[in-house]
Write an enzyme that holds these catalytic residues in place. Structure first.
Site, PDB file in Angstrom:
ATOM      1  N   PHE A 101      40.523   9.805  37.117  1.00 15.25           N
ATOM      2  CA  PHE A 101      40.059  10.191  38.236  1.00 15.25           C
ATOM      3  C   PHE A 101      40.820  11.329  39.168  1.00 15.25           C
ATOM      4  O   PHE A 101      41.317  11.303  40.201  1.00 15.25           O
ATOM      5  CB  PHE A 101      40.317   8.992  39.314  1.00 15.25           C
TER       6      PHE A 101
ATOM      7  N   LYS B 249      36.852  18.017  26.464  1.00 20.23           N
ATOM      8  CA  LYS B 249      36.173  18.802  25.269  1.00 20.23           C
ATOM      9  C   LYS B 249      36.677  18.262  23.964  1.00 20.23           C
ATOM     10  O   LYS B 249      36.375  18.325  22.714  1.00 20.23           O
ATOM     11  CB  LYS B 249      36.517  20.144  25.508  1.00 20.23           C
TER      12      LYS B 249
ATOM     13  N   VAL C 241      32.533  23.248  28.081  1.00 22.76           N
ATOM     14  CA  VAL C 241      32.904  24.550  27.882  1.00 22.76           C
ATOM     15  C   VAL C 241      32.639  25.551  29.347  1.00 22.76           C
ATOM     16  O   VAL C 241      33.496  26.042  29.562  1.00 22.76           O
ATOM     17  CB  VAL C 241      31.771  24.881  26.970  1.00 22.76           C
TER      18      VAL C 241
ATOM     19  N   GLY D  33      47.306  28.842  41.354  1.00 27.18           N
ATOM     20  CA  GLY D  33      46.508  27.907  40.687  1.00 27.18           C
ATOM     21  C   GLY D  33      45.771  28.230  39.398  1.00 27.18           C
ATOM     22  O   GLY D  33      44.991  27.635  38.837  1.00 27.18           O
TER      23      GLY D  33
ATOM     24  N   ASP E 183      42.972  26.539  23.939  1.00 23.93           N
ATOM     25  CA  ASP E 183      41.867  26.368  24.857  1.00 23.93           C
ATOM     26  C   ASP E 183      40.856  26.864  24.324  1.00 23.93           C
ATOM     27  O   ASP E 183      39.617  26.294  24.245  1.00 23.93           O
ATOM     28  CB  ASP E 183      42.268  26.435  26.499  1.00 23.93           C
TER      29      ASP E 183
ATOM     30  N   LYS F 249      37.055  25.407  22.860  1.00 19.49           N
ATOM     31  CA  LYS F 249      35.836  25.516  23.287  1.00 19.49           C
ATOM     32  C   LYS F 249      34.749  26.169  22.269  1.00 19.49           C
ATOM     33  O   LYS F 249      33.705  25.848  22.249  1.00 19.49           O
ATOM     34  CB  LYS F 249      36.000  26.369  24.637  1.00 19.49           C
TER      35      LYS F 249
END
Length: 345
Positions: free
Chosen positions: A12, A129, A156, A210, A224, A228
């Site tokens: 959450f 993923k 993705v 960010g 990462d 993907k």
């Protein structure tokens, strides 16, 4: 005749909260269009406890509790000490939503959450993923065996309908190749260095805005992007590979001088994901490449991303996602929920 449809949410964070808000906003429309009363009956978090109420959790007050107190209110009747695995095993739900943080080198515990749900003949949706990168074939076959639905559109490109497009629209097209720019952190870093900023200054600024995680290694080293790529190849080309099988090189060794040299040739450096068939074998690669400033990929900046799907019957189709926010991620999960509702009610 209206029927209830119960949702268990594992995780959450930002995406989960955004989904909860969207579900509240669209509850009456779902009820009217599909005669389906959607209820969240369980929410688990890693650090703030869990909630279980098979009559339906009050999402509005739950979101308020989390945002104002940064924890669940233990005095509420639906506070629970069940962990995510116990929720997956015991709670009465129709669909489980796997929204926990990615464990890029194993895909766990997300894989086991989904296995438990499918073995109970429940449906499953994941925005994580990891399960698709590490155990897609196994989970797909288990879902078929149990006559359950298993969707993963968000894994993705947030809410962009990549898998839905191929499955629902490109019927009988064979995907022969995929290419893309799928990692916004490396996009941002390369752009900023190209503008003359020092690497350390870029990292500080990116973390402040960010764009860059506190530990950006998974992005910078290409992990990462490799995950993907594995997801795309597993779903679109039946590759049955994992991120470790991807020929991976990140941007950690790219220098300002290399970027400037590329500029002199009218090129720009981007971290490119690639998958194709070579000698009958599906191969995946992630690497920094020079591309012409005239190429569509040269205009993919900031948090935007792009994927090109090559097929035998429709040739190349390129999909660009422009500067997504968390609402687009939430919609990806929401669209998968609607697919489950439409296909099973």
């Amino acid at each position: 005749m209206t029927r209830e449809f119960k949702i268990a949410m594992l995780g959450f964070g930002s995406a989960g909260k955004a989904f909860a808000k969207l579900l509240m906003d669209k509850h009456e429309e779902i009820l009217e269009k599909y005669e389906c009363d959607t209820k969240v009956v369980a929410i688990s978090t890693n650090s703030r406890g869990s909630m279980v109420d098979e009559a339906g959790i009050d999402l509005e007050s739950t979101l308020s509790d989390i945002e104002n107190l940064n924890k669940f209110n233990e005095k509420r009747k639906c506070y629970s000490k069940l962990n995510s695995m116990e929720i997956a095993k015991t709670v009465n739900y129709d669909v489980i939503m796997e929204l926990t943080p990615l464990q890029i080198f194993t895909g766990q515990p997300a894989i086991d959450h989904i296995k438990i749900a499918l073995n109970r003949k429940k449906h499953a949706i994941t925005a994580n993923k990891g399960p698709i990168a590490w155990a897609y074939e196994e989970l797909r076959e288990l879902a078929k065996k149990q006559n359950s639905l298993f969707y993963y559109e968000t894994t993705v490109m947030d809410g962009t309908p990549v898998f839905n497009l191929v499955e629902e629209t490109l019927d009988l097209c064979k995907v022969t190749q995929v290419n893309g720019i799928l990692n916004s952190t490396t996009n941002f870093i390369l752009e900023e260095i190209a503008e003359g900023k020092a690497y350390d200054d870029v990292m500080v600024e990116g973390k402040k805005r960010g764009f860059i995680e506190a530990d950006p290694a998974m992005d910078i080293e290409g992990w990462d992007a490799a995950a993907k790529t594995a997801v795309l190849l597993n779903v679109l080309m039946d590759a049955n590979i994992n991120p470790s099988d991807i020929d991976r090189r990140g941007i950690e060794d790219i220098t300002k001088e290399q970027i400037e040299d590329a500029e002199k040739r009218g090129n720009i450096i981007k971290l490119i994901c690639h998958g194709s068939i070579k000698n009958g074998e599906i191969i995946g690669k992630v690497e920094p490449k020079e591309i012409s400033k005239d190429h569509i990929y040269a205009n993919i900046k900031g948090t935007s991303s792009v994927v090109t799907i090559s097929t035998d019957l429709m040739r190349d189709l390129t999909i660009v996602e422009h500067d997504p926010e968390i609402e687009q991620t939430a919609y990806g999960v929401f669209s998968d929920l609607l697919r489950v509702i439409k296909n099973r009610i």
